[in-house]
Design an enzyme around this catalytic site. Sequence first.
Site, PDB file in Angstrom:
ATOM      1  N   GLU A 190       0.822  -1.221   0.000  1.00 35.93           N
ATOM      2  CA  GLU A 190       0.000   0.000   0.000  1.00 35.93           C
ATOM      3  C   GLU A 190       0.857   1.272   0.000  1.00 35.93           C
ATOM      4  O   GLU A 190       0.857   2.054   0.955  1.00 35.93           O
ATOM      5  CB  GLU A 190      -0.977  -0.034   1.177  1.00 35.93           C
ATOM      6  CG  GLU A 190      -1.927  -1.217   1.080  1.00 35.93           C
ATOM      7  CD  GLU A 190      -3.052  -1.207   2.087  1.00 35.93           C
ATOM      8  OE1 GLU A 190      -2.960  -0.465   3.091  1.00 35.93           O
ATOM      9  OE2 GLU A 190      -4.038  -1.943   1.867  1.00 35.93           O
ATOM     10  N   GLU A 221      -4.746  -8.894  -1.403  1.00 41.75           N
ATOM     11  CA  GLU A 221      -5.290  -8.656  -0.056  1.00 41.75           C
ATOM     12  C   GLU A 221      -6.719  -8.165  -0.100  1.00 41.75           C
ATOM     13  O   GLU A 221      -7.051  -7.292  -0.899  1.00 41.75           O
ATOM     14  CB  GLU A 221      -4.437  -7.610   0.687  1.00 41.75           C
ATOM     15  CG  GLU A 221      -4.953  -7.319   2.094  1.00 41.75           C
ATOM     16  CD  GLU A 221      -4.224  -6.154   2.755  1.00 41.75           C
ATOM     17  OE1 GLU A 221      -2.982  -6.104   2.674  1.00 41.75           O
ATOM     18  OE2 GLU A 221      -4.899  -5.294   3.341  1.00 41.75           O
TER      19      GLU A 221
END
Length: 475
Positions: free
Chosen positions: A227, A322
Site C-alpha cells: 500500500e 489482499e
Amino acid sequence: MMALIAGTVASCGDSSDPTPAPPPPPGGTGPSQVAFWLTNADRSVLFKKQNVALNFKTESNNNLTIDLDTTQTYQTVDGFGYTLTTGSAYVLNQMASASRADLLRELFAVDEEEGTIGVSYLRLNVGASDLSPTVYSYQDVMGAAFSLAPDQTYYIPVLKEILAINPSIKLLASPWSAPAWMKTNNSPRGGSLKPEFYDDYAEYLVNYIQGMKAAGITIDAITIQNEPLHDGNNPSMYMSAQDQANFVKNNIGPALRAANLATKIILYDHNLDRPDYPISILNDPEAKQYVDGSAFHLYAGNISAMTTVHNAHPDKNVYFTEQWVGAPGNFSEDLKWHMTNVIIGSMRNWSKNALEWNLTADPNNQPFTPGGCSTCLPAVTINGNNATRNVAYYIIAHASKFVRPGSVRVKTTLLNSQNTEMFNTLQHVAFKNPAGKKVLLVLNETGSDQTFNIRYRGQIVSTTLRGGATGTYVW
C-alpha cells in the site's frame, strides 16, 4: 455485474473440445458424475460435499445455463490463500503442537476428500506488518548486521511446518516499511525512502530473500511496498509511482539479477482505483524488463481495473493480494461480496491468484501494532487450542481445494433459454485443473433459490443454489 466478465463473449457450445463429456451411467442413475461442494449464506451448510446425483444428460429446459467452453483459455492460476502475518504465526505458536499440526494440515494439505482445503499461496510480511505483535525490521540500527532473528522464534518455524505439509506452496513477500533509519522521517510509520538509501534497501531485500532461502524457504515473488499510497498505517511507507520505477530499474532489479535470484518483482500492491500507478511504471522499458506483474487490493476502485492493467501490458501478470473482512462480519453479505469480487471477479479479470487477508488471530483480532488494524477478522480465530472458521476460510476453500496451481481459466457464459448472454443473478468462473478436471464456481447473488444448468459439450446437469449460496462443481 458487467465488471466481472472481462474477456467473454456468448457461446452456445463446445464442439471442438477434444475432451469428451463424462459417460452417463447406465439408465441415467448411479454415482454422481459431478461432485458438488456447498456453502449456504445462513451457515446451514459450510463447504460440505453434497450427497446428490448430478449426471450429464442430453435434454433441454428453460433454465438459465452456464456454458463451459474449454477450448477458450485465459490465465494460468498460481493459487489461493491468505497472508501469514507475524501475528498469525504468533497465535498458531500458542497452540499445543498436536492441535496446531491438525489445523495446519486442514488448511494446507492437498486431498480431494473432506477435511482439508488445500491453501496453495501465502503472502508474508518482510519485517513487521500492522498485524505483528511489535514493530520491527531486520536491521533496526544503521550499520548493524542484517538478521532474521526477529522471525526465528515462531514465524519461520510455523512457516516451515506449513512447507512440510505442502512444499510447493507459493510465497509472496511484502514489506510494510524500510528500516526507519532509511526514511525521511526516521520512523517506521509514514515517511518515504531516502534516495541515498535506495541501494541499501535493495541490499536489505536481497538479504531477506537469501536468508529465507538459507532457512529452506523459497520466496517466489516480492512486492516493492505494501500500500505505497497509504502512509498512515503502523508500519507504512509512502512511495510514488516514479520513485518505485526508479527503485525497480536502478536498484532492486539489478540487485536481484546480480545475486542470480529468480524472485519475481511485483509492482504496486494497493487499491484498484489507481491502475495508472503500475501502468506508468510498466510504460518505462528500463523498469519493465525487471517486472513480472502488478498486485492489487479492493478497498477502493473496481475489480475490472485488473483487466485495464492487463490490456495495457498483456505480457505482464496481475495478482490480487489482499482483502479484509471487517469484524465482527456479516457472513451472508461478506460471502456474497468476496465471492463476487475477490474470487470470481479477480479470476475473470486475469488474476493469477486471490488472497484474503490475515490467516489467524485471537478472539480479540490480536495481535496488532499500536495504530494497526483492530477489526481485521481472520480466516480462523484461535482461542487456546480451539479454532473457529470465519467467512474468509470458506471463501478461499471454494477455490483452493480444486483449482490447483497450474489450473487454467476457461470460458464460461451465462445464457437464458433463448441463448442470449445474461450478466446477473449467477456469478461464475471455471477452470481446467492439472488433473484434467473441470471446476466451476457459482454464486447465486439473488435472495431466492436459483435452478440452472451446467452445460458441457452439449450435455447438461441441472442444479439448484439457495439465495446467497456458493457452489463448487467438479467433474
